[in-house]
Scaffold this motif. Structure first.
Motif, short mmCIF file in Angstrom:
data_model
loop_
_atom_site.label_atom_id
_atom_site.label_comp_id
_atom_site.label_asym_id
_atom_site.label_seq_id
_atom_site.Cartn_x
_atom_site.Cartn_y
_atom_site.Cartn_z
N LEU A 164 0.86 -1.18 0.00
CA LEU A 164 0.00 0.00 0.00
C LEU A 164 0.90 1.23 0.00
O LEU A 164 1.76 1.37 0.86
N GLY A 165 0.71 2.11 -0.97
CA GLY A 165 1.60 3.24 -1.09
C GLY A 165 3.03 2.82 -1.30
O GLY A 165 3.95 3.46 -0.78
N GLU A 180 -9.29 -9.75 -4.98
CA GLU A 180 -10.33 -9.30 -4.05
C GLU A 180 -9.79 -8.26 -3.07
O GLU A 180 -10.42 -7.22 -2.83
N VAL A 181 -8.60 -8.52 -2.52
CA VAL A 181 -8.02 -7.59 -1.54
C VAL A 181 -7.58 -6.28 -2.22
O VAL A 181 -7.79 -5.19 -1.68
N LEU A 182 -6.98 -6.37 -3.40
CA LEU A 182 -6.58 -5.16 -4.11
C LEU A 182 -7.77 -4.27 -4.42
O LEU A 182 -7.72 -3.04 -4.26
N LEU A 183 -8.87 -4.87 -4.87
CA LEU A 183 -10.05 -4.07 -5.17
C LEU A 183 -10.69 -3.50 -3.91
O LEU A 183 -11.16 -2.35 -3.92
N ALA A 184 -10.69 -4.27 -2.83
CA ALA A 184 -11.23 -3.74 -1.57
C ALA A 184 -10.42 -2.53 -1.12
O ALA A 184 -10.99 -1.53 -0.65
N ALA A 185 -9.10 -2.60 -1.27
CA ALA A 185 -8.26 -1.47 -0.90
C ALA A 185 -8.56 -0.25 -1.78
O ALA A 185 -8.60 0.89 -1.29
N ALA A 191 -13.24 6.00 -0.79
CA ALA A 191 -14.00 6.58 0.32
C ALA A 191 -13.19 7.60 1.11
O ALA A 191 -13.75 8.54 1.68
N LEU A 192 -11.86 7.44 1.12
CA LEU A 192 -11.00 8.30 1.93
C LEU A 192 -10.45 9.50 1.19
O LEU A 192 -10.11 10.51 1.82
N ILE A 202 -2.50 10.90 1.23
CA ILE A 202 -3.44 10.85 2.36
C ILE A 202 -2.66 10.56 3.65
O ILE A 202 -1.90 9.59 3.71
N ALA A 203 -2.85 11.39 4.65
CA ALA A 203 -2.17 11.18 5.93
C ALA A 203 -2.53 9.81 6.50
O ALA A 203 -3.72 9.50 6.66
N ASP A 204 -1.52 9.00 6.78
CA ASP A 204 -1.72 7.65 7.32
C ASP A 204 -2.64 6.82 6.42
O ASP A 204 -3.35 5.93 6.91
N GLY A 205 -2.60 7.08 5.11
CA GLY A 205 -3.50 6.39 4.20
C GLY A 205 -3.40 4.88 4.24
O GLY A 205 -4.41 4.18 4.40
N PRO A 206 -2.19 4.30 4.12
CA PRO A 206 -2.08 2.84 4.18
C PRO A 206 -2.62 2.25 5.48
O PRO A 206 -3.34 1.24 5.46
N ALA A 207 -2.29 2.88 6.62
CA ALA A 207 -2.77 2.36 7.91
C ALA A 207 -4.29 2.44 8.00
O ALA A 207 -4.94 1.52 8.53
N ARG A 208 -4.86 3.48 7.48
CA ARG A 208 -6.32 3.63 7.52
C ARG A 208 -7.00 2.60 6.63
O ARG A 208 -8.06 2.07 6.97
N ILE A 209 -6.38 2.27 5.50
CA ILE A 209 -6.96 1.24 4.63
C ILE A 209 -6.85 -0.13 5.28
O ILE A 209 -7.79 -0.93 5.24
N VAL A 210 -5.71 -0.42 5.89
CA VAL A 210 -5.56 -1.69 6.60
C VAL A 210 -6.63 -1.84 7.67
O VAL A 210 -7.27 -2.90 7.81
N ALA A 211 -6.87 -0.77 8.42
CA ALA A 211 -7.90 -0.83 9.47
C ALA A 211 -9.28 -1.05 8.88
O ALA A 211 -10.08 -1.83 9.41
#
Length: 395
Positions: A164-165, A180-185, A191-192, A202-211
């Protein structure tokens, strides 16, 4: 949150009005082309454009000075190069070009159409920015460092790290769940993102997507991949056949050369390094390809100085450019002022004849430095009173 500006990335159905005429960008997931598709591009470049096929840093192509946009769309549609009118600008997928033929931990070739099909089947993802990039790396580390937003990197034959990023998230995904996971991300990014175009913005973008995905990291992140050489030359495939890696001078493939390539009747992969790979050749045919296409300008020698030089469009294609940088860069190569090592010219206000640059370099017609490759590259930038040479600076 509203977008700060419309997404201006060109495609086939929305052309960019360049200084020398309309420009079309054609997405080629994984850079893959059938021979008939390459021939269709060559004929379109010759009949509707300026006669050249520009290779991009995402394994896509551009055609310049398009005289009939409707005719171009019809031709590309007939060649399966425009499979979606809604999603055509978001099909930005780079993949390890030698995967499944030589090296790598996994064969990611079938993941390319799976991801492309799934992207086109998701209506909401038609609104992804045209700058978003998906990367599929077979474990050799050749494309994971190319600035992707969402990617996978093989850590085994059927096991992948989720990137991610451009960075490893620590999440591991089996082959069957990668798309499936790539599209969900990508959906979570939509949305973000608000006014942002790339995940890294995006600030903390990867971490927010993981969450948001509800996935737990299970492994230590992989180290960033080391830069690799462009695959140029003769490659013995695992099945006994041959792949040929060829450089393309300043990233522009003449239509006539593309027609000869298509006549070899073998699959072609355009790489993110503005080169190409012709695969599945027997040795005799590979020798004939080199014999015919090397004199036409394709580069099969990994030590060629042409492989050290990239350039933006320059004049007459770009109104912001101060000069014809491609012509100047080509002159520097042909006159022997480009070499793997040595002492570079220094300073600014340099004439073309005063420029001698060792190593990788990018020639730009203005400060924007469009098309500059990633990594340590010396910038040769046109200014009002000549060229300025800067030190190699990662970007």
């Amino acid at each position: 949150m509203t977008r700060s500006a419309p997404d201006s990335c060109p495609g086939v159905l929305r052309l960019h009005e360049a200084a020398d005429g309309p420009l079309a960008r054609i997405r080629l997931p994984g850079g893959r082309l059938r021979p008939d598709q390459l021939l269709a591009l060559a004929e379109a470049a010759r009949d509707l454009g300026d006669g050249g096929i520009e290779l991009t840093s995402r394994g896509n192509v551009q055609l310049r000075r398009i005289g009939d946009a409707d005719a171009l769309a019809a031709r590309l549609g007939n060649a399966d190069l425009l499979p979606s009118r809604t999603h055509e600008r978001v099909r930005n997928i780079v993949a390890s070009p030698l995967s499944g033929r030589l090296g790598g931990l996994a064969d990611i070739r079938e993941l390319i159409p799976r991801l492309d099909d799934a992207l086109r089947a998701a209506p909401a993802l038609a609104d992804l920015p045209g700058r978003v990039l998906f990367t599929l790396d077979d474990g050799r580390g050749d494309v994971s460092g190319l600035g992707g937003d969402f990617g996978i990197h093989a850590v085994g034959a059927n096991d992948y790290a989720l990137l991610l990023g451009e960075r490893d998230s620590g999440i591991r995904v089996p082959d069957a769940q990668t798309v499936e996971v790539l599209l969900a991300a990508a959906h979570e990014f939509q949305a973000l993102r608000g006014e942002h175009w790339r995940l890294r913005e995006i600030a903390d973008g990867p971490a927010r997507i993981v969450a948001a995905l509800g996935l737990e990291p299970t492994a230590d992140p992989l180290d960033p991949p080391a830069p690799q050489d462009i695959p140029i030359g003769w490659f013995a495939q695992d099945d006994g056949l041959v792949s040929l890696g060829a450089g393309v001078r300043l990233g522009v493939l003449p239509a006539r050369t593309a027609e000869f390539l298509a006549a070899a009747d073998r699959p072609v992969v355009l790489t993110p390094w503005r080169s190409l790979i012709l695969s599945d050749l027997d040795e005799w045919t590979a020798e004939q390809v080199v014999r015919v296409l090397a004199p036409m300008g394709l580069i099969f020698d990994a030590t060629s100085p042409w492989l050290l030089v990239t350039a933006c469009a320059g004049q007459p294609g770009c109104a912001k450019s101060r000069t014809d940088v491609r012509a100047d860069a080509a002159g520097a190569v042909t006159e022997g002022r480009v070499s793997p090592s040595g002492t570079p010219s220094a300073g600014q206000g340099l004439t073309v004849e005063e420029i001698a640059v060792p190593g990788r370099q990018h020639w730009s017609g203005c400060e924007r430095r469009c098309g500059r490759p990633r990594g340590a590259v010396t910038d040769v930038v046109a200014e009002s009173d000549g060229y300025r040479i800067g030190p190699p600076v990662p970007r």
